[in-house]
Scaffold this motif. Sequence first.
Motif, mmCIF file in Angstrom:
data_model
loop_
_atom_site.group_PDB
_atom_site.id
_atom_site.type_symbol
_atom_site.label_atom_id
_atom_site.label_comp_id
_atom_site.label_asym_id
_atom_site.label_seq_id
_atom_site.Cartn_x
_atom_site.Cartn_y
_atom_site.Cartn_z
ATOM 1 N N ASP A 203 10.651 -120.744 45.712
ATOM 2 C CA ASP A 203 11.646 -121.104 44.696
ATOM 3 C C ASP A 203 11.693 -119.988 43.649
ATOM 4 O O ASP A 203 10.724 -119.747 42.936
ATOM 5 C CB ASP A 203 11.238 -122.441 44.045
ATOM 6 C CG ASP A 203 12.287 -122.923 43.077
ATOM 7 O OD1 ASP A 203 13.175 -122.121 42.713
ATOM 8 O OD2 ASP A 203 12.237 -124.101 42.687
ATOM 9 N N ILE A 204 12.810 -119.267 43.536
ATOM 10 C CA ILE A 204 12.909 -118.167 42.569
ATOM 11 C C ILE A 204 13.922 -118.482 41.468
ATOM 12 O O ILE A 204 14.347 -117.599 40.731
ATOM 13 C CB ILE A 204 13.297 -116.840 43.263
ATOM 14 C CG1 ILE A 204 14.672 -116.943 43.963
ATOM 15 C CG2 ILE A 204 12.250 -116.400 44.260
ATOM 16 C CD1 ILE A 204 15.316 -115.599 44.199
ATOM 17 N N THR A 205 14.291 -119.768 41.350
ATOM 18 C CA THR A 205 15.349 -120.155 40.410
ATOM 19 C C THR A 205 15.118 -119.587 39.011
ATOM 20 O O THR A 205 16.054 -119.138 38.365
ATOM 21 C CB THR A 205 15.459 -121.680 40.331
ATOM 22 O OG1 THR A 205 15.388 -122.201 41.645
ATOM 23 C CG2 THR A 205 16.753 -122.097 39.679
ATOM 24 N N ASN A 206 13.854 -119.617 38.532
ATOM 25 C CA ASN A 206 13.602 -119.199 37.157
ATOM 26 C C ASN A 206 12.959 -117.827 37.038
ATOM 27 O O ASN A 206 12.485 -117.436 35.977
ATOM 28 C CB ASN A 206 12.733 -120.248 36.449
ATOM 29 C CG ASN A 206 13.471 -121.565 36.321
ATOM 30 O OD1 ASN A 206 14.639 -121.592 35.932
ATOM 31 N ND2 ASN A 206 12.819 -122.643 36.700
ATOM 32 N N LEU A 207 12.958 -117.085 38.132
ATOM 33 C CA LEU A 207 12.386 -115.749 38.131
ATOM 34 C C LEU A 207 13.380 -114.776 37.484
ATOM 35 O O LEU A 207 14.551 -114.781 37.816
ATOM 36 C CB LEU A 207 12.124 -115.337 39.589
ATOM 37 C CG LEU A 207 10.878 -114.498 39.893
ATOM 38 C CD1 LEU A 207 9.614 -115.209 39.429
ATOM 39 C CD2 LEU A 207 10.801 -114.216 41.382
ATOM 40 N N PRO A 208 12.918 -113.919 36.541
ATOM 41 C CA PRO A 208 13.847 -112.943 35.945
ATOM 42 C C PRO A 208 14.272 -111.893 36.980
ATOM 43 O O PRO A 208 13.578 -111.698 37.973
ATOM 44 C CB PRO A 208 13.028 -112.302 34.824
ATOM 45 C CG PRO A 208 11.609 -112.537 35.192
ATOM 46 C CD PRO A 208 11.567 -113.808 35.975
ATOM 47 N N PRO A 209 15.392 -111.198 36.730
ATOM 48 C CA PRO A 209 15.933 -110.266 37.728
ATOM 49 C C PRO A 209 14.926 -109.196 38.158
ATOM 50 O O PRO A 209 14.907 -108.806 39.316
ATOM 51 C CB PRO A 209 17.118 -109.606 37.022
ATOM 52 C CG PRO A 209 17.351 -110.370 35.783
ATOM 53 C CD PRO A 209 16.231 -111.300 35.546
ATOM 54 N N ASN A 210 14.103 -108.714 37.195
ATOM 55 C CA ASN A 210 13.196 -107.606 37.545
ATOM 56 C C ASN A 210 12.056 -108.030 38.464
ATOM 57 O O ASN A 210 11.314 -107.209 38.951
ATOM 58 C CB ASN A 210 12.637 -106.930 36.279
ATOM 59 C CG ASN A 210 12.063 -107.908 35.293
ATOM 60 O OD1 ASN A 210 12.517 -109.033 35.182
ATOM 61 N ND2 ASN A 210 11.044 -107.500 34.576
#
Lengths: 358, 275
Positions: free
Chosen positions: A69-76
């Motif tokens: 789940d990467i929903t809340n991962l920042p772009p970098n």
Amino acid sequence: MNQDKLIDLVNITKSYGDNIILDDLNLYIRENEFITLLGPSGCGKTTTLRILGGFENPDKGKVIFDGKDITNLPPNKRALNTVFQKYALFSHMTIAENIAFGLKIKKKPKSYIDDKIKYALKLVNLEGYGNRSPESLSGGQQQRIAIARAIVNEPKVLLLDEPLGALDLKLRQDMQYELIRLKNELGITFIYVTHDQEEALTMSDTIVVMNQGYIQQIGTPEKIYNEPENSFVADFIGESNILSAIMIKDKLVEILGARFACVDTGFGTNQPVDVVIRPEDIDLVKPEEGTIEGVVTGLIFKGVHYEMDVMANGHEWLVHSTDMFAVGTKVGIHIDPFDIQIMHKPESEDEEAVSFNE
Amino acid sequence: MNKTFFKKYFISGPYLFWMIAFTIIPICLVIYYGLTDKSGTFTLQNIMSITTPEHFKALWLSLLLSLASTVICLLLAYPLAMILKGLSVNKNSFIVFIFILPMWMNFLLRTLAWQTILEKNGVLNTLLEILHLPSLNIINTPYAIIFGMVYNFLPFMVLPIYNVLIKIDDNVIHAAKDLGANSVQTFFKIIFPLSIPGVISGITMVFIPSLTTFVISNLLGGGKIYLIGNIIEQEFTTAYNWHLGSGLSMVLMVFILLNMILTFKFDKGEGGAVL
């Protein structure tokens, strides 16, 4: 093709104030796929891409990438890279510095970075441009540098936000082939956003047609073109005659009072449906040989074909043909059964709202 | 000579007249006076007098205070400009308006107000007394002069930096993050380098008026602290030694020219940065 889901968008909802951009969107993307999000402006395609890139957070729903789940991962922190619409090159750096940016952040050794710059410039056919400044390049060249800058990071997925939008027609067509070649050489997933249906048909493995925050149809270019699921898709992709009709029974449809044989089944009997007939699929024949009879009311030479308007049974049919029929000629209209695509009438108000046509 | 050629000159005529009458000729006069003595013979004495301890000290203090106020302005203005960039258009134009509002007031009045605030029994010390804090002795010190410079020249630092920052495409910042840079890296590798023309422009517009001011040092320094501006002013108004005043002005001009050269080198006609 690998059938594994690489990216899974689950129940994505996004709105700005009262304006709902995406409504409960579900979409999965396979590994090594060239997938195009296609739709008019404001259909939510760019927002979907920005959610994938991490520049927007969905109000609801999840983004699953490679099982996580990467929903809340920042772009970098995401293993994907974006090619932006207006290139977004760093104007204070040289081409080589632009390409090296991501690698320097990751503290790769200098020899590795130098090799990568060389490799990337070769890949986009701009060898020897390393020391130039971005401003000294043409739009097409800048766009290729933007692609090079993204792919040196070896992303699993490349997001492309209308990358050819600012280029002129000839260059755009060349770049389409270039992108297909790149995709095949790199063997990674391309997620492409465009409003240009021709671009989508040329390049994609899969096209996702979107309108007003809803997915209208997902399919291969052939399927989308030949078997549009609703009148929006039919109208948005290519040119078409879209008419109300009645499905008399399996394989028989009544259009404007005339009965045509078709190949579709399972619509029930005496059901109102929409039919779409591509203009190139209409055969103009002698009046007595056609299913219905009409008269040519307009004629335009388009180069490859003639575009004609034919008034028949109270409807103006759009016809493409390499044979010319002068205005005023009486003609018959013949349509082969497999050229008639039957579509369900929109059921809900929501779907009604997305329809272009009467 | 065709018509358009004539037209061009005709239109720029008033400006050319203004420039020649009030900029070129005065500068020539300054140079003439600076390089001659009272009898009209050529001399470098006026310029060399900068080396006298009294004058050199004033120049040194001027440079020091201007530098301090420029640095303080930069440290205040940059974060503010960043905040303004982040706000929506409606909000930021309102804040920019608030920021420019004091500039509608007369420069002298604003500085006099600071005198009232910083005085021994002024607003600041009264406030500190109410709070049972020790009173501050700021008025008539170099600190008061820095206060005045920062207050008066801060908008000239904020606006050029803000102008440059709002022109940076959001996608460029997104691209940096997309390529793996965190917020700190994005700032130092992308945003700050791209904003340098604005910073240089801001530095020029704060440093030069700070270096040449004599009003702020007069009002907030209590006439005891001499900046190079005060010395020059006195040579013209009190000592009536126009030759010496002009010579010192020419020295000051060298510093201003150095600053300008620096500006042009960095600004590269990027435009927008200069108000």
